[in-house]
Structure formats: structure tokens, C-alpha cells
Design a protein around this motif. Structure first.
Motif, short mmCIF file in Angstrom:
data_model
loop_
_atom_site.label_atom_id
_atom_site.label_comp_id
_atom_site.label_asym_id
_atom_site.label_seq_id
_atom_site.Cartn_x
_atom_site.Cartn_y
_atom_site.Cartn_z
N TYR A 9 40.61 36.14 42.39
CA TYR A 9 41.34 35.52 43.49
C TYR A 9 40.70 34.16 43.80
CZ TYR A 9 43.07 40.28 44.10
OH TYR A 9 43.64 41.51 43.89
N SER A 10 41.01 33.19 42.97
CA SER A 10 40.42 31.87 43.15
C SER A 10 40.91 31.20 44.42
CB SER A 10 40.73 30.99 41.94
OG SER A 10 42.14 30.90 41.73
N GLY A 11 42.20 31.39 44.77
CA GLY A 11 42.73 30.80 45.99
C GLY A 11 42.06 31.38 47.23
N PHE A 12 41.81 32.66 47.20
CA PHE A 12 41.14 33.32 48.32
C PHE A 12 39.71 32.82 48.45
CE2 PHE A 12 39.68 37.63 50.18
CZ PHE A 12 39.79 37.13 51.46
N ARG A 13 39.05 32.60 47.32
CA ARG A 13 37.68 32.11 47.36
C ARG A 13 37.62 30.69 47.92
NH1 ARG A 13 33.12 32.23 42.49
NH2 ARG A 13 31.40 31.53 43.79
N ARG A 14 38.58 29.85 47.55
CA ARG A 14 38.62 28.49 48.10
C ARG A 14 38.83 28.54 49.61
NH1 ARG A 14 41.70 27.48 43.47
NH2 ARG A 14 43.61 27.66 44.71
N TYR A 15 39.71 29.43 50.05
CA TYR A 15 39.97 29.58 51.48
C TYR A 15 38.70 29.95 52.24
CZ TYR A 15 41.42 32.10 55.69
OH TYR A 15 41.54 32.56 56.98
N LEU A 16 37.94 30.91 51.71
CA LEU A 16 36.70 31.33 52.36
C LEU A 16 35.63 30.25 52.28
CD1 LEU A 16 36.42 35.09 51.30
CD2 LEU A 16 37.16 34.14 53.50
N ASN A 17 35.61 29.50 51.17
CA ASN A 17 34.63 28.41 51.05
C ASN A 17 34.81 27.37 52.16
OD1 ASN A 17 33.43 29.53 48.83
ND2 ASN A 17 34.46 28.25 47.35
N TYR A 25 32.17 37.78 43.89
CA TYR A 25 32.98 38.79 43.20
C TYR A 25 34.48 38.53 43.33
CZ TYR A 25 32.98 40.81 47.96
OH TYR A 25 33.08 41.01 49.32
N LEU A 26 34.85 37.45 44.02
CA LEU A 26 36.27 37.10 44.10
C LEU A 26 36.76 36.49 42.80
CD1 LEU A 26 36.53 35.61 47.70
CD2 LEU A 26 37.29 37.85 46.90
N THR A 27 35.86 35.81 42.08
CA THR A 27 36.21 35.22 40.78
C THR A 27 35.15 35.63 39.77
OG1 THR A 27 35.10 33.20 41.50
CG2 THR A 27 37.49 33.26 41.72
N PRO A 28 35.18 36.88 39.29
CA PRO A 28 34.12 37.38 38.40
C PRO A 28 34.07 36.70 37.05
CG PRO A 28 35.94 38.94 38.52
CD PRO A 28 36.22 37.88 39.55
N ASN A 29 35.13 35.98 36.68
CA ASN A 29 35.16 35.34 35.37
C ASN A 29 34.46 33.98 35.37
OD1 ASN A 29 37.21 34.50 37.13
ND2 ASN A 29 38.40 33.64 35.45
N LYS A 30 34.00 33.52 36.56
CA LYS A 30 33.34 32.23 36.62
C LYS A 30 31.85 32.38 36.44
CE LYS A 30 36.58 29.38 39.15
NZ LYS A 30 36.69 28.30 40.13
N LEU A 31 31.21 31.27 36.11
CA LEU A 31 29.77 31.28 35.88
C LEU A 31 29.01 31.48 37.20
CD1 LEU A 31 29.47 28.26 33.42
CD2 LEU A 31 29.48 30.69 32.85
N ALA A 32 27.82 32.03 37.09
CA ALA A 32 27.00 32.27 38.28
C ALA A 32 26.62 30.98 38.98
CB ALA A 32 25.74 33.05 37.89
N THR A 33 26.66 29.85 38.24
CA THR A 33 26.29 28.57 38.86
C THR A 33 27.33 28.12 39.88
OG1 THR A 33 27.33 27.47 36.97
CG2 THR A 33 24.95 27.80 36.89
N ASP A 34 28.53 28.70 39.83
CA ASP A 34 29.56 28.34 40.80
C ASP A 34 29.33 29.00 42.15
OD1 ASP A 34 30.93 26.78 38.97
OD2 ASP A 34 32.04 28.49 38.18
N TYR A 35 28.41 29.92 42.21
CA TYR A 35 28.13 30.62 43.46
C TYR A 35 27.12 29.83 44.29
CZ TYR A 35 26.09 34.17 46.53
OH TYR A 35 25.61 34.86 47.60
N GLY A 118 43.36 39.31 48.92
CA GLY A 118 43.35 37.97 48.34
C GLY A 118 44.64 37.59 47.65
N ILE A 119 45.50 38.57 47.40
CA ILE A 119 46.76 38.28 46.70
C ILE A 119 47.66 37.37 47.54
CG2 ILE A 119 48.05 40.24 47.60
CD1 ILE A 119 48.09 38.93 43.97
N ILE A 120 47.49 37.38 48.87
CA ILE A 120 48.36 36.54 49.70
C ILE A 120 48.02 35.07 49.56
CG2 ILE A 120 48.60 38.42 51.37
CD1 ILE A 120 46.80 36.84 53.25
N PHE A 121 46.88 34.74 48.94
CA PHE A 121 46.50 33.35 48.72
C PHE A 121 46.86 32.88 47.31
CE2 PHE A 121 43.74 35.07 51.98
CZ PHE A 121 43.79 34.09 52.96
N GLU A 122 47.47 33.76 46.55
CA GLU A 122 47.90 33.41 45.20
C GLU A 122 49.43 33.35 45.16
OE1 GLU A 122 45.36 32.75 43.32
OE2 GLU A 122 43.88 33.62 44.68
N HIS A 123 49.96 32.84 44.04
CA HIS A 123 51.42 32.74 43.80
C HIS A 123 52.11 31.91 44.88
CE1 HIS A 123 50.63 35.96 40.94
NE2 HIS A 123 50.18 36.71 41.91
N LEU A 124 51.45 30.86 45.36
CA LEU A 124 52.04 30.05 46.42
C LEU A 124 52.97 28.97 45.89
CD1 LEU A 124 48.98 29.60 48.83
CD2 LEU A 124 50.75 31.36 48.84
#
Length: 392
Positions: A9-17, A25-35, A118-124
Motif C-alpha cells: 500500500y504505497s499510497g497509504f504509506r505516503r499518506y502516513l509519511n 510493512y506497508l510496502t514490503p517490496n521496497k528496500l530497507a533504506t526507504d524506511y 490501506g486499500i482506500i488510498f489506492e485505485h484513485l
């Protein structure tokens, strides 16, 4: 053995950021350096520093140079300064508990099941959201509203500090400027790590209710279609009822998984707002304070009541009503020509869902209108006790 793939849920993570929260754990496919864990460190630092400051203020019985050094913003409140200190302290402690829950969720898979919201922050990019079935413009306004509330928290924190500038001696103004920035961050963190999750909880309960409504409508349509024929096979009816039970159980199980996170959050917010509300009611009703302060406390009490002492209960009542509607339609199928085995399944289903034994399923929506009335009665009882005590 197949492993369930965790959704991103990349959109949800941006919202929380944007609200000073970062969950890896919102975007598990990203590198640890993005945390960026500094957001948690900042939140812990701000909460601890402010709580130490408030503890010192509460222990002081008179104004000293130390009051100016630590940026005491309760000085304009006069004799009610200790009461305001307790209100601020309850918010800080509640926020600290919420931050601990967020931080623990980074390393506790059991606390990560709630992120389906987090799905409500996707498919916008579509006109209608595929999950909520609402126009995506509603989702966008929801995001803007939450961000506006987040920004207004920092602005409100600045307003709280402004009266202090008129009474601080000139040689101590530098300290109030420093603490103004810290108080500004505290306001942002209180909403970003605490109260800001209230709208997310509301959205999750809405999606839950929408799913239950869809299953109820699907059950009615299938039964009406099948019952239109004169000859109905018992196995056919039983299979329709069985599928409805299975699908609704799946939705309820998702609610249970999210419960492990929300129960910590809702308890912290409720405890903080309940303590603050009791003090606010006391100040408004029984203490002679300036009109501007009374008006500010009335607004403060209303916001406090909405965020922690009312909305959760109405949301819980909404979720329970959707479950009750589905159970009501399922109960009618007991009188249809379904198998005895299916009837036993239904009785077992009703016992666990309606009687609230289903994996503590109502733990996350245990905020019913009944419990809301209990909270109102508790506040009324506190007022009566205060009246009785003051009368003596």
C-alpha cells in the motif's frame, strides 16, 4: 505450503509519511533504506520531553525562573494551570501509548493485519473505487480532510502558546520561542500518531459494513431467484446458505485480525480523552475562569468528546447493525427446506456471532450505543460527585 503474499500500500504509506508516521510493512517490496525510523524517535523524544516538562509544572506551587526556562504555557491560566497541565498530560501519555503500538507493529505480525484499510488510498485514478463503491473524489476529500486536521493541530498548538508571550519577561522570551517549536511538534504528533487514526478506524468499519451489506444482498437475491421455482432441491438451498455463512465468516475473521491492533489504539485514545473530558467539565461548570478561557474549553471539550468519547461508539453500533441485518436474513433460512446439517451450522453460527463468542470478534467494535450511554452516565456521575463535594 503456499505463503500468503503481503499486499503493498504505497499510497497509504505516503499518506502516513505526511503525518510523521512511517511503517515499513506497508510496502514490503521496497528496500530497507526507504524506511525512516527517525519519525518514531522524534515522536518518543517529543512525548517524553513534554511529559517531563508537564510533571515539573504540576509539582510547582508558585512561579519561578524555572517556569520560564521550561516554557510553562499554563501561566496565563492562573489558578487553573494545574488542571490544564493534567489535560495536556493525558493527551501526551495517550499519544505515547499509540506510538508504542505503532512501533511494536513493525516487529509483530499480529499487529499488522489492520493495514487492509490501506486499500482506500489506492485505485484513485478510477471514477468509482472498486472496493468501497464510492466515487474516488470522496476518497480524495477524505485524505485532504485528514491532512487539514493534521495541520490545524500544529496551528492550535501555536495558539495555545500565544498568551504566554504577553506575560513572559523579556529576558525569558527566547525560551518560549524554543518551546513554541516543541509544542508545535507535539500538536502534530498528537494528531499524526493518535487522533488521526480515528478516521481510519471509521473507514475500516464502513468498509466492513459495506461488505456485510453486499453479502446480505447477495443472499437475498439468490434465495429469491431459487424460490421462484416450484421444485427446489434441498442441496441447492443448503449450498446457497453455506456459501453465505462462509463468506460472512471470512469478513468477520478479517475484522478479528484487525482487532489486535485497534484495541490498543482505541483504549489509549479513550483513556486519554475520558480523563481530559472530566477535567474540562469541572473547569467549565465549577471554576470561575475568564470568558475567553471558558469558550476555549468548551470548544476543546467538544473536540475531545468527538474524537474519543462518541464517534467510536456510533461506528460500533453501525458495524453491529450490519451484522444483525445479515443474521436476521440468515435466520429466516431456518424455515426453508435446507438440510438438518446446515441448520445445525446456522445455529452454531448464530451462537458464536450474535452471542459474541466468535474469536472475541466484537472486540474491535465493542463500542455500542449501550456503552456510549454508560460513558455519558459516568460523566454525569462525576459532575454529581463534584456538586456534592463542593456543596459540603
Amino acid at each position: 505450503m503456499m505463503v500468503k503474499r503481503q499486499l503493498s500500500y504505497s499510497g497509504f504509506r505516503r499518506y502516513l509519511n505526511y503525518q510523521l508516521v512511517d511503517l515499513n510493512y506497508l510496502t514490503p517490496n521496497k528496500l530497507a533504506t526507504d524506511y525512516h525510523p527517525w519519525r518514531f524517535y522524534l515522536a518518543f523524544f517529543i512525548c517524553i520531553v513534554n511529559q517531563i516538562k508537564l510533571s515539573i509544572i504540576f509539582c510547582q506551587n508558585e512561579v519561578t525562573n524555572l517556569s520560564y526556562y521550561i516554557g510553562d504555557i499554563t501561566l496565563p491560566a492562573g489558578k487553573t494551570k494545574k488542571h490544564l497541565t493534567l489535560i495536556y498530560s493525558s493527551w501526551i501519555i495517550g499519544t505515547f501509548m499509540c506510538t508504542v503500538t505503532l512501533y511494536r507493529s513493525q516487529y509483530t505480525p499480529r499487529l499488522q493485519k489492520w493495514i487492509d484499510i490501506g486499500i482506500i488510498f489506492e485505485h484513485l485514478s478510477t471514477r468509482v473505487h472498486p472496493i468501497s463503491r464510492l466515487p474516488t473524489i470522496v476518497h480524495k476529500y477524505f485524505i485532504r480532510f485528514c491532512f487539514s486536521v493534521f495541520c490545524s493541530a500544529g496551528f492550535s498548538a501555536i495558539l495555545i502558546c500565544l498568551p504566554s508571550f504577553f506575560i513572559y519577561p523579556h529576558q525569558f522570551l527566547i525560551y518560549i520561542w524554543i518551546w513554541l517549536f516543541i509544542t508545535f511538534l507535539a500538536g502534530l504528533i498528537i494528531v499524526g500518531h493518535g487522533c488521526g487514526f480515528g478516521p481510519l478506524y471509521a473507514a475500516q468499519i464502513y468498509l466492513f459494513g459495506a461488505k456485510m451489506s453486499n453479502h446480505t444482498s447477495s443472499l437475498i437475491q439468490r434465495l429469491n431467484f431459487v424460490l421462484a421455482y416450484r421444485r427446489i432441491k434441498k442441496t441447492h438451498l443448503s449450498s446457497i446458505v453455506y456459501r453465505s455463512v462462509q463468506s460472512s465468516t471470512s469478513v468477520l475473521r478479517e475484522l478479528v485480525e484487525g482487532y489486535h491492533f485497534w484495541i490498543h489504539y482505541n483504549q489509549a485514545i479513550f483513556l486519554a480523552t475520558f480523563i481530559a473530558q472530566s477535567i474540562v467539565l469541572y473547569l467549565i461548570c465549577f471554576v470561575d475562569i475568564p470568558k475567553f478561557l471558558r469558550l476555549a474549553l468548551i470548544v476543546l471539550g467538544f473536540i475531545n468528546w468527538i474524537t474519543g468519547l462518541s464517534i467510536h461508539f456510533f461506528l460500533g453500533a453501525y458495524g453491529q447493525r450490519k451484522i444483525g441485518q445479515h443474521c436476521s436474513k440468515l435466520r429466516r433460512t431456518l424455515y426453508l427446506n435446507i438440510s438438518n446439517q446446515m441448520k445445525l451450522r446456522l445455529v452454531n453460527y448464530f451462537e458464536h456471532v450474535e452471542s459474541r463468542y466468535f474469536f472475541s470478534i466484537f472486540g474491535s467494535i465493542n463500542y455500542s450505543l449501550y456503552h456510549f450511554l454508560l460513558v455519558v452516565l459516568e460523566n454525569a456521575t462525576n459532575l454529581l460527585l463534584l456538586i456534592t463535594t463542593l456543596g459540603k
